[in-house]
Design a protein around this motif. Structure first.
Motif, PDB file in Angstrom:
ATOM      1  N   TRP A 134      -5.682  -6.982 -13.268  1.00 29.73           N
ATOM      2  CA  TRP A 134      -4.901  -6.067 -12.430  1.00 29.73           C
ATOM      3  C   TRP A 134      -5.049  -6.464 -10.974  1.00 29.73           C
ATOM      4  O   TRP A 134      -6.146  -6.504 -10.434  1.00 29.73           O
ATOM      5  CB  TRP A 134      -5.395  -4.626 -12.630  1.00 29.73           C
ATOM      6  N   GLN A 135      -3.936  -6.775 -10.358  1.00 26.93           N
ATOM      7  CA  GLN A 135      -3.928  -7.079  -8.918  1.00 26.93           C
ATOM      8  C   GLN A 135      -2.718  -6.404  -8.300  1.00 26.93           C
ATOM      9  O   GLN A 135      -1.584  -6.742  -8.628  1.00 26.93           O
ATOM     10  CB  GLN A 135      -3.844  -8.591  -8.687  1.00 26.93           C
ATOM     11  N   TYR A 145       1.491 -10.409   1.133  1.00 22.54           N
ATOM     12  CA  TYR A 145       0.577 -11.545   1.225  1.00 22.54           C
ATOM     13  C   TYR A 145       0.148 -11.992  -0.172  1.00 22.54           C
ATOM     14  O   TYR A 145       0.004 -13.181  -0.437  1.00 22.54           O
ATOM     15  CB  TYR A 145      -0.649 -11.163   2.058  1.00 22.54           C
ATOM     16  N   HIS A 146      -0.081 -11.004  -1.038  1.00 22.65           N
ATOM     17  CA  HIS A 146      -0.438 -11.298  -2.423  1.00 22.65           C
ATOM     18  C   HIS A 146       0.407 -10.405  -3.325  1.00 22.65           C
ATOM     19  O   HIS A 146       0.360  -9.175  -3.205  1.00 22.65           O
ATOM     20  CB  HIS A 146      -1.931 -11.038  -2.669  1.00 22.65           C
ATOM     21  N   PRO A 147       1.175 -10.986  -4.243  1.00 17.82           N
ATOM     22  CA  PRO A 147       2.049 -10.180  -5.113  1.00 17.82           C
ATOM     23  C   PRO A 147       1.264  -9.481  -6.222  1.00 17.82           C
ATOM     24  O   PRO A 147       0.108  -9.810  -6.496  1.00 17.82           O
ATOM     25  CB  PRO A 147       3.009 -11.220  -5.692  1.00 17.82           C
ATOM     26  N   ALA A 148       1.910  -8.535  -6.864  1.00 14.04           N
ATOM     27  CA  ALA A 148       1.306  -7.825  -7.990  1.00 14.04           C
ATOM     28  C   ALA A 148       1.151  -8.777  -9.175  1.00 14.04           C
ATOM     29  O   ALA A 148       1.994  -9.649  -9.405  1.00 14.04           O
ATOM     30  CB  ALA A 148       2.166  -6.630  -8.376  1.00 14.04           C
ATOM     31  N   ALA A 149       0.065  -8.575  -9.919  1.00  9.86           N
ATOM     32  CA  ALA A 149      -0.184  -9.373 -11.113  1.00  9.86           C
ATOM     33  C   ALA A 149      -0.812  -8.472 -12.170  1.00  9.86           C
ATOM     34  O   ALA A 149      -1.730  -7.708 -11.873  1.00  9.86           O
ATOM     35  CB  ALA A 149      -1.101 -10.548 -10.809  1.00  9.86           C
ATOM     36  N   VAL A 150      -0.302  -8.553 -13.389  1.00 10.15           N
ATOM     37  CA  VAL A 150      -0.794  -7.699 -14.474  1.00 10.15           C
ATOM     38  C   VAL A 150      -0.894  -8.521 -15.762  1.00 10.15           C
ATOM     39  O   VAL A 150       0.015  -9.276 -16.093  1.00 10.15           O
ATOM     40  CB  VAL A 150       0.136  -6.485 -14.722  1.00 10.15           C
ATOM     41  N   GLU A 172       2.007 -11.494 -16.169  1.00 11.51           N
ATOM     42  CA  GLU A 172       2.968 -11.904 -15.142  1.00 11.51           C
ATOM     43  C   GLU A 172       2.424 -11.663 -13.736  1.00 11.51           C
ATOM     44  O   GLU A 172       1.778 -10.642 -13.472  1.00 11.51           O
ATOM     45  CB  GLU A 172       4.296 -11.161 -15.302  1.00 11.51           C
ATOM     46  N   THR A 173       2.712 -12.604 -12.871  1.00 11.07           N
ATOM     47  CA  THR A 173       2.510 -12.463 -11.429  1.00 11.07           C
ATOM     48  C   THR A 173       3.878 -12.583 -10.783  1.00 11.07           C
ATOM     49  O   THR A 173       4.595 -13.554 -11.036  1.00 11.07           O
ATOM     50  CB  THR A 173       1.584 -13.574 -10.883  1.00 11.07           C
ATOM     51  N   GLN A 174       4.259 -11.598 -10.001  1.00 14.76           N
ATOM     52  CA  GLN A 174       5.593 -11.640  -9.415  1.00 14.76           C
ATOM     53  C   GLN A 174       5.738 -12.839  -8.490  1.00 14.76           C
ATOM     54  O   GLN A 174       4.846 -13.133  -7.686  1.00 14.76           O
ATOM     55  CB  GLN A 174       5.895 -10.357  -8.643  1.00 14.76           C
ATOM     56  N   GLU A 175       6.864 -13.519  -8.621  1.00 16.01           N
ATOM     57  CA  GLU A 175       7.151 -14.683  -7.796  1.00 16.01           C
ATOM     58  C   GLU A 175       8.418 -14.443  -6.994  1.00 16.01           C
ATOM     59  O   GLU A 175       9.295 -13.665  -7.401  1.00 16.01           O
ATOM     60  CB  GLU A 175       7.342 -15.933  -8.660  1.00 16.01           C
ATOM     61  N   GLY A 192      15.526  -7.121  -5.220  1.00 16.89           N
ATOM     62  CA  GLY A 192      14.989  -8.005  -4.203  1.00 16.89           C
ATOM     63  C   GLY A 192      13.699  -7.526  -3.565  1.00 16.89           C
ATOM     64  O   GLY A 192      13.314  -8.024  -2.501  1.00 16.89           O
ATOM     65  N   LYS A 193      13.002  -6.589  -4.202  1.00 15.19           N
ATOM     66  CA  LYS A 193      11.790  -6.013  -3.613  1.00 15.19           C
ATOM     67  C   LYS A 193      10.536  -6.553  -4.295  1.00 15.19           C
ATOM     68  O   LYS A 193      10.571  -6.982  -5.449  1.00 15.19           O
ATOM     69  CB  LYS A 193      11.813  -4.483  -3.751  1.00 15.19           C
ATOM     70  N   TRP A 194       9.455  -6.507  -3.544  1.00 13.97           N
ATOM     71  CA  TRP A 194       8.154  -6.788  -4.120  1.00 13.97           C
ATOM     72  C   TRP A 194       7.646  -5.487  -4.734  1.00 13.97           C
ATOM     73  O   TRP A 194       7.506  -4.483  -4.047  1.00 13.97           O
ATOM     74  CB  TRP A 194       7.185  -7.296  -3.055  1.00 13.97           C
TER      75      TRP A 194
END
Length: 214
Positions: A134-135, A145-150, A172-175, A192-194
């Protein structure tokens, strides 16, 4: 007249065969039968004996209980929206898990533990969701700076047969679109959002519900 009727029936049968042969058969996930299904609370395996499958990523910090309970609520919401089933709630699984932990602490495998929980809940199948990584994003919707990752798993435990019958794995880590043009459909869907880690987990839940036939 009998000859005309026979010819008409023959033509109808041939037409049905032709039309039937032209139809494309699409095969989706095999849905679970009409049985009693329970949903466990989200848990985070911190030791290898907590795992039903996979591995624990290095350096993964223990999640706050608040995050796990939000995942419970989100998962129940997605199940309610996407399925027509009634599920034994995650609250019941928490009580049964406490009983099992107090009686058999350190003496059973993860599978045995969840089978005991399912038996305590009185269900035929138990859905067990687990978070492995979980990030949350570091930044806002416009930039990060750092995308979400699950990374998470959703298991279906066949309580009666005492086995794990199905597993859905999401990682997945959002790219950004610039880094991966194959993500165009996701880019449009996300406007188009993070997105946050909770939103990313919800996407995984929806995929898991479909693939597991819930």
């Amino acid at each position: 007249m009998k000859l005309v009727q026979r010819i008409s029936i023959t033509l109808l049968l041939l037409t049905g065969l032709i039309l039937g042969g032209c139809q494309k058969v699409t095969q989706g996930p095999t849905p679970l039968p009409e049985v009693s299904i329970g949903v466990a609370r989200f848990t985070q395996p911190l030791h290898t004996w907590d795992l039903l499958a996979g591995y624990i990523p290095e350096g993964q910090a223990e999640l706050e209980d608040k995050i796990l309970r939000e995942l419970d609520q989100n998962f129940e919401t997605q199940l309610f929206r996407m399925t027509n089933r009634r599920y034994v709630s995650a609250g019941a699984s928490a009580r049964c898990l406490e009983l099992d932990t107090s009686k058999k602490a350190g003496s059973s495998t993860a599978l045995a533990k969840w089978i005991n929980v399912g038996q305590c809940m009185g269900v035929d199948f138990l859905v067990v969701p687990q978070v492995l990584q979980w990030q949350d994003r570091d930044g806002g919707e416009a930039g990060t700076y750092h995308p979400a990752a699950v990374t998470m798993d959703i298991f279906i435990i066949d309580v009666a047969r005492q086995r794990a019958s199905s597993r859905f794995h999401f990682e997945e880590t959002q790219e950004s679109l610039a880094n991966n043009l194959m993500n165009f459909s996701k880019f449009v869907e996300r406007k188009g959002k993070w997105i946050s880690a909770q939103q990313l987990a919800e996407e995984g839940m929806r995929k898991g519900i479909k693939e597991l036939g819930l």
